[in-house]
Design an enzyme around this catalytic site. Structure first.
Site, mmCIF file in Angstrom:
data_model
loop_
_atom_site.group_PDB
_atom_site.id
_atom_site.type_symbol
_atom_site.label_atom_id
_atom_site.label_comp_id
_atom_site.label_asym_id
_atom_site.label_seq_id
_atom_site.Cartn_x
_atom_site.Cartn_y
_atom_site.Cartn_z
ATOM 1 N N HIS A 298 -3.247 -6.462 -1.092
ATOM 2 C CA HIS A 298 -3.079 -5.806 0.188
ATOM 3 C C HIS A 298 -2.433 -6.811 1.137
ATOM 4 O O HIS A 298 -3.007 -7.856 1.411
ATOM 5 C CB HIS A 298 -4.453 -5.367 0.683
ATOM 6 N N ASP A 300 -1.232 -6.982 4.826
ATOM 7 C CA ASP A 300 -1.080 -6.344 6.135
ATOM 8 C C ASP A 300 0.269 -6.766 6.707
ATOM 9 O O ASP A 300 0.564 -7.957 6.797
ATOM 10 C CB ASP A 300 -2.232 -6.763 7.054
ATOM 11 N N ASP A 410 -6.617 1.012 3.333
ATOM 12 C CA ASP A 410 -7.220 0.317 4.474
ATOM 13 C C ASP A 410 -6.862 0.920 5.824
ATOM 14 O O ASP A 410 -6.597 0.189 6.757
ATOM 15 C CB ASP A 410 -6.777 -1.165 4.430
ATOM 16 N N HIS A 625 -1.034 -0.090 10.062
ATOM 17 C CA HIS A 625 -2.445 0.182 10.390
ATOM 18 C C HIS A 625 -3.210 -0.924 11.127
ATOM 19 O O HIS A 625 -4.399 -0.742 11.409
ATOM 20 C CB HIS A 625 -3.225 0.639 9.156
HETATM 21 ZN ZN LIG Z 1 -4.960 -3.676 5.972
#
Ligand SMILES: [Zn+2]
Length: 1070
Positions: A298, A300, A410, A625
């Protein structure tokens, strides 16, 4: 009874069983023998004499084998390889123990190493590098090879043959970033604002010959040790694991840790793990599998670090994963976010080619279909569509395939329209994980059908290990069964493992551990059988087939997947949210006008597709997000503000160009151009239609009355104490209540400041009283009173409540507020107590309405004490209702008969200065006779999409018919909304025409018209096509694939939509 007499009597003693006890044998005390296991693998006081001491076969450090020079990039620049290794840069000698900084700076090391002569036959030689933060290994000619993490994690780079020649000096470069995986937080609290002055010490830079058997035994022992600790005490498998582990330790002690005894220990381990765990062969048998392991990292796109660092994170993480894919044939890795692929493609072509070849062989699997892993609460419907349109088109153009699974592990809650939009974007599967963070109710399903407002469904899976960053521990595999909530329907699940949030992905350790977990399942059992080698699509394909053949029937979940956490994200970072909505509005207007220009056939005008794409990509990126929700560090908002500024500048310019091309000039009477799909009452017509209606009177120092044809309003100390609807003959504000009342709450969530507002904040409600009110508009077109309210010695609000002369259409009572906001952990809201009774309130969401309770009957109802809305929220009872419109706000609550719009928060982490500035906010009250209907939907649009200010067109008749196109005929259902008008993505005349890898242009010109049914009932209507020479029409999906050909009638295009349906039509023109 019969039977022969038994003549063979058993012997009294067996040859194998001695008659006399040899010695006393005690029962093992389980806890002691379990605790002992740590001695073998811990780094503590026994590390010099246990297995850890045997992991290195040999190690060299410093000169003459390792020579190190460094060049520090100036300031906080992140130069490319070429820039960094320029001859002009002086690389200075350095060594282990030196520190580098400050936070976010970059340091390039030239590393020259010579493998010692005696190491020719060593099985595996590695470079171990630990600079306590992130780093990347480069070849001397500028190929990025692999990322390094630091602080003991992923510190190894395995030397391939070309670096193994002994006695020869080899050169590589290491790019060191002064940030850890989670940025630069001071101390251990990662969400605190970054410390700008952190330094990172180079603690390890050694060549290591690895004892391969000892390393393998280490993982053998780890997993069997976990079985000894985590299998139930009443299982034979637990006891067996404990015996095997103790036997291994005894063997190691007896053999004094020699290589021979280590091999002996591994044979003992095989009795628990089987003999296939050293290769992918362990997965070869066809035994039924319960858990499919999927590697992911993941990343971000921004969070505790800025975009610029993410670009490097992607290169580091995915290069590492390509290397892992080469080493572990069973391994499958998924990566989402087209934006991140685009960054890699543009900045790291070598790494991108490597990814591409793994995609081709099927091991590196693009997933998700969206531009970024975006928030789904706040982006508009069209933004959600574009996330998929831009995402899927990118994946298709680069890899020849679209994604089938929307991957969003997420994100903070999921809009009820996601299943419908996913289906329209070619995806019928959805994976998420975040609902496992709910802090009130436990979401009851693992695998289920998730149903949209219009009835569309997708198969949704939430991995039962309840994480998207599983460490591939024994416990993660075990929890995949023990926490599975849908086993009545299907017991299989996905295990989504790999370091993440800051990137990284699976480590080799995880792959080694999973091989051993599989070995446990096949050799002793009890652990759910995990498999590597299948894809996410294989997993869903099997589920889909099972459901299709009737073998199982998945349970359903209708409507939003409300996240019972992070409710503050609808409000935090107000400017960013405002920019999001304003840019959505801007793009709406721009695409509509530019389409009209191309239909008008203006010579020399080219539909600005390239600029529009760039603008959309910026908007979509900022919907990431952690960006749009307001949960990133300050740096990220400086970055997003820059992106938005570009969008507004380009967009403003392009709109001007389009207006000019439509014939609008600089001279003439001021006029307006409506970009919405219905006629609205413009201020100009109001003025002409009526004599002055609005009046204002001062009753006392703090009391005022405002009145027009529709309402009579009493204002006292800045709040509305009476709102009388003259036409409906009813009072809207309950007696003794105060509407438009500013209220302040103490706002200290349990931990996640920018993210969360906790239910107990409601207990601290404080009414703010205006200190002064004055009349600021006297009429006749508009009357206003302006009140000043002090919040503290630093903060204040100036609200201007206005009433227009008009009573035609749907009159509103508008408030504009200027807020000077410098608070600490406070939450500012505005309240509207209304004389309405209903147990449900309605909130606009993307392309529809979501209903939520106004009471706290159950914990599920109570959990929704703060919710997300788009342009409006509404509380209606039979015969009457009140809508509250907003401009660029998203947080709302309706408790009983009190409606509450959330205005500003003041969290101090991870951005210490979030929202500390002047804000301009608008909202309005729309009381309405009768039920919630198109008046509210339209008023929400009109409040947010102001008409464009132009000078009267010199030849209005020239444009008249074009301007009536793409609007519904008056006999159409009023709930139908034309939301978007744009040109076809692949049209030859709008195609950017460069070789950036975009999809190929197709012949023909098309207009895309996106329509939705806004109120939740069947809608029929005709889209006018005046002035548009449409030769053919299709209903298509959001990717603009033609689904069904339609007839173009004389009056236009006849359409019919089911409740809350989103329908896209494609018209061939010219
Ligand atoms: Zn995230």
């Amino acid at each position: 009874m019969g039977g022969e007499k038994d003549t063979k009597m058993p012997s009294a003693s067996s040859a194998h069983y001695p008659q006399l006890a040899v010695r006393p044998v005690g029962k093992q005390i389980t806890s002691i023998y379990q605790d002992r296991l740590r001695q073998f693998v811990d780094g503590g006081q026994y590390s010099g004499v246990n297995l850890v001491a045997r992991l290195d076969d040999a190690r060299v450090s410093g000169s003459p084998n390792v020579k190190l020079h460094v060049w520090s990039a100036p300031g906080l620049e992140r130069p490319t390889f070429k820039e960094a290794t320029s001859k002009d840069n002086e690389f200075k000698k350095t060594s282990i123990g030196e520190s580098f900084g400050p936070s976010w700076s970059t340091h390039w090391f030239e590393l020259r190493f010579t493998v010692p002569k005696g190491w020719k036959s060593k099985r595996q030689v590695e470079l171990h590098w630990d600079s306590q933060g992130e780093a990347m290994v480069w070849t001397k000619d500028g190929k990025p090879l692999q990322g390094l993490t630091g602080r003991g994690e992923r510190t190894e780079w395995i030397l391939k043959d070309e670096y193994r020649e002994v006695g020869k000096e080899h050169t590589i470069y290491i790019e060191m970033a002064c940030n850890s995986m989670f940025g630069n937080a001071p101390g251990g609290d990662t969400i605190q604002p970054p410390d700008p002055n952190k330094y990172y010490t180079l603690v390890e830079c050694d060549l290591v010959s690895v004892n391969v058997d000892a390393r393998a035994l280490y993982y053998d022992f780890w997993i069997i040790g976990d079985a000894a600790r985590e299998f139930p005490d009443d299982s034979w498998e637990q006891h067996k694991a404990l015996q095997i582990c103790n036997e291994i330790m005894d063997c190691f002690i007896a053999g004094e840790g020699s290589n021979d005894c280590i091999r002996e220990c591994r044979k003992i381990a095989q009795r628990y793990l089987g003999d296939k765990i050293d290769s992918a062969e362990v997965y070869a048998n066809k035994q039924p599998v319960l858990v499919d392991g999927i590697g992911n990292c993941h990343i971000d796109s921004c969070w505790l670090w800025p975009w610029a660092e993410t670009k490097r994170k992607v290169a580091r993480s995915w290069s590492t994963q390509c290397d892992m894919l080469d080493r572990y044939p069973e391994y499958r890795f998924v990566a989402s976010q087209a934006q991140q692929f685009q960054w890699l493609e543009q900045l790291y072509p070598y790494a991108f080619d490597r990814v591409k070849s793994h995609v081709k062989e099927g091991t590196f699997q693009p997933i998700g279909g969206s531009w970024v892993e975006h928030d789904t609460n706040m982006p508009s419907g069209e933004s959600l569509v574009r996330q998929f349109l831009y995402g899927q088109r990118y994946f298709e153009s680069r890899f020849g395939q679209r994604c089938r699974t929307f991957w969003l592990p997420d994100t903070f809650g999921y809009s009820p329209q996601i299943p419908q939009i996913c289906r329209l974007a070619g995806m019928n599967r959805f994976l998420t994980n975040k609902l496992s963070w709910n802090n009130i109710n436990n979401f009851p399903h693992t695998t289920f059908n998730w149903v949209s407002l219009d009835g569309s469904q997708v198969i949704c899976h939430m991995p039962p290990s309840e994480t998207y960053t599983a460490q591939a521990h024994f416990g993660d595999v075990k929890r995949s069964e023990s926490q599975h909530k849908s086993m009545d329907q299907d017991a299989t699940s996905l295990l989504v493992y790999g370091k993440g949030d800051g990137g990284g992905g699976p480590t080799f350790e995880m792959l080694e551990k999973l091989r051993r977990c599989r070995g446990v399942s096949d050799t002793v059992g009890r652990l759910p059988r995990v498999h590597l080698g299948n894809s996410v699509e294989d997993f869903f394909d099997r589920l889909e087939k099972k459901e299709a053949t009737g073998e199982t029937e998945l349970v359903t979940w209708y409507g939003e997947l409300y996240f019972e956490f992070h409710r503050g994200t609808y409000t935090t970072q107000a400017d960013n949210k405002k920019n999001n909505r304003k840019s959505e509005v801007l793009l709406h207007d721009l695409e509509y006008l530019a389409t009209l220009v191309t239909l008008k056939g203006v010579k020399g005008y080219k539909y600005p597709k390239k600029q529009i794409d760039k603008m959309w990509e910026g908007v979509l990126l900022c919907q990431f997000h952690d960006c749009l929700p307001g949960s990133s560090i300050e740096m990220c908002y400086d970055d997003s503000a820059e992106i938005y500024a570009d969008i507004f500048e380009t967009g403003g310019h392009l709109i001007k160009e389009a207006l000019k091309a439509l014939g609008y000039g600089d001279k003439g009477e001021p006029s307006t151009l409506n970009t919405l799909s219905w006629e609205r009452s413009s201020p100009a017509t109001l003025e002409a239609a009526s004599k002055p209606h609005a009046t204002v009177r001062q009753i006392s120092d703090s009391e005022f009355t405002l009145e027009n044809d529709a309402f009579q309003i009493s204002v006292e100390d800045g709040a509305i104490t009476s709102l009388y609807d003259k036409r409906a003959h009813r009072e809207v504000v309950p007696k003794g209540s105060r509407a438009n009342q500013l209220v302040l709450f103490d706002d200290k969530p349990l931990y996640w400041q920018a993210w969360d507002v906790e239910v107990y904040h409601l207990r601290s409600r404080k009414e703010l009283k205006a200190s002064s009110t004055t009349i600021t508009d006297h009429g006749p077109d508009k009357v206003s009173v302006t009140s000043l309210t002090e919040i503290s010695d630093k903060s204040w609000v100036k609200t201007t409540l206005s009433l227009s002369a008009s009573s035609s259409g749907s009159p509103i009572i508008e408030t504009t507020a200027e807020v000077e906001w410098h608070e600490t952990m406070k939450f500012l809201k505005v309240e509207f107590p209304v004389a309405i009774t209903n147990t449900e309130a309605s909130y606009e969401t993307q392309f529809g309405i979501v209903k939520r309770p106004t009471h706290y009957n159950t914990s599920w109802d109570m959990a929704k004490f703060e919710v997300c809305c788009h342009k409006w929220a509404d509380l209606s009872e039979h015969g009457y209702g009140v809508s509250v419109l907003n401009d660029s706000k998203y947080g709302f609550a309706t408790a009983g008969h009190v409606m509450r719009l959330s205005l500003l928060r003041a969290p101090k982490a991870p951005d210490a200065h979030a929202d500390m500035k002047t804000h301009h906010i608008r909202w309005a009250i729309l009381p309405h006779d009768g039920a919630l209907d198109e008046r509210t939907v339209r008023a929400g649009y009109e409040f947010n999409y102001p008409p464009l200010h132009v000078k009267a067109h010199p030849q209005p008749q020239e444009l008249a018919s074009l301007l009536s196109a793409f609007k519904f005929t008056p006999d159409s259902s009023p709930s139908l909304v034309v939301d978007t008008v744009k040109r076809g993505e692949d049209d030859e005349d709008v195609h950017p025409g460069d070789s950036s890898g975009a999809m190929l242009a197709k012949r023909g010109r098309h207009v895309i018209v996106r329509v939705y049914e806004s109120l939740g009932g069947r809608g029929r209507g005709t889209i006018r096509l005046d002035g548009v020479k449409a030769t053919k029409a299709w209903k298509c999906n959001v990717l603009e694939d033609e689904l069904e050909e339609l007839e173009v009638g004389k009056a236009g295009l006849r359409v019919e939509l089911r409740a809350f349906e989103v329908a896209t039509y494609k018209l061939r023109v010219g």
